[in-house]
Design a protein around this motif. Sequence first.
Motif, short mmCIF file in Angstrom:
data_model
loop_
_atom_site.label_atom_id
_atom_site.label_comp_id
_atom_site.label_asym_id
_atom_site.label_seq_id
_atom_site.Cartn_x
_atom_site.Cartn_y
_atom_site.Cartn_z
N ARG A 81 0.84 -1.20 0.00
CA ARG A 81 0.00 0.00 0.00
C ARG A 81 0.88 1.26 0.00
O ARG A 81 0.55 2.24 -0.65
N GLU A 82 2.00 1.20 0.71
CA GLU A 82 2.94 2.32 0.71
C GLU A 82 3.49 2.61 -0.69
O GLU A 82 3.89 3.72 -0.98
N ARG A 83 3.50 1.59 -1.54
CA ARG A 83 4.01 1.72 -2.90
C ARG A 83 2.88 2.00 -3.89
O ARG A 83 3.09 2.03 -5.09
N GLY A 84 1.63 2.14 -3.39
CA GLY A 84 0.50 2.49 -4.23
C GLY A 84 -0.37 1.32 -4.67
O GLY A 84 -1.33 1.50 -5.42
N TRP A 85 -0.08 0.12 -4.21
CA TRP A 85 -0.84 -1.07 -4.58
C TRP A 85 -1.91 -1.36 -3.53
O TRP A 85 -1.65 -1.24 -2.34
N LEU A 138 6.05 -4.26 -12.56
CA LEU A 138 6.15 -3.21 -11.53
C LEU A 138 5.70 -3.74 -10.17
O LEU A 138 6.32 -3.45 -9.14
N LEU A 139 4.61 -4.51 -10.16
CA LEU A 139 4.14 -5.10 -8.91
C LEU A 139 5.20 -6.04 -8.33
O LEU A 139 5.52 -5.98 -7.14
N LEU A 140 5.76 -6.89 -9.18
CA LEU A 140 6.81 -7.81 -8.72
C LEU A 140 8.03 -7.06 -8.21
O LEU A 140 8.61 -7.42 -7.18
N ASP A 141 8.43 -6.00 -8.91
CA ASP A 141 9.57 -5.19 -8.47
C ASP A 141 9.30 -4.58 -7.09
O ASP A 141 10.17 -4.59 -6.22
#
Length: 129
Positions: free
Chosen positions: A50-54, A86-89
């Motif tokens: 969530r901190e990364r926008g997901w 991007l999600l995996l990264d």
Amino acid sequence: MCSSDLLAAKIAELGPFELITDGSELPVFAFRVRQDIDRFSVFDVSAALRERGWLVPAYTFPENRTDLAVLRIVVRNGFSHDLADLLLDDLRRVLPRLEDQRAPRHSAADCAGFSHGTEPKKVRRGVHA
């Protein structure tokens, strides 16, 4: 478009996760933190992403399976391979920090997200009631 089974397989390859469903029948899959991992929970993973926008919901199952907590990913139409990468990264970026924790920091009680069979928390003026 990225297939859910391909993304699920790549998440499973990261190591600390175990697939509950593999995305082969529906464009959705669920996974959990392996049972031998005790430094972080699915709720920690959800909060870190969530901190990364997901928005990757973590929740426990209903009565008779409340011991099982999972993360769920829905691969919607238009979810590209680039977006999956991007999600995996981002997941790879947060894992070292989570693995350095002494113990899980988040639990089902902390989450304002999805849950099975329980009443949602009441929120008033930004404070959980």
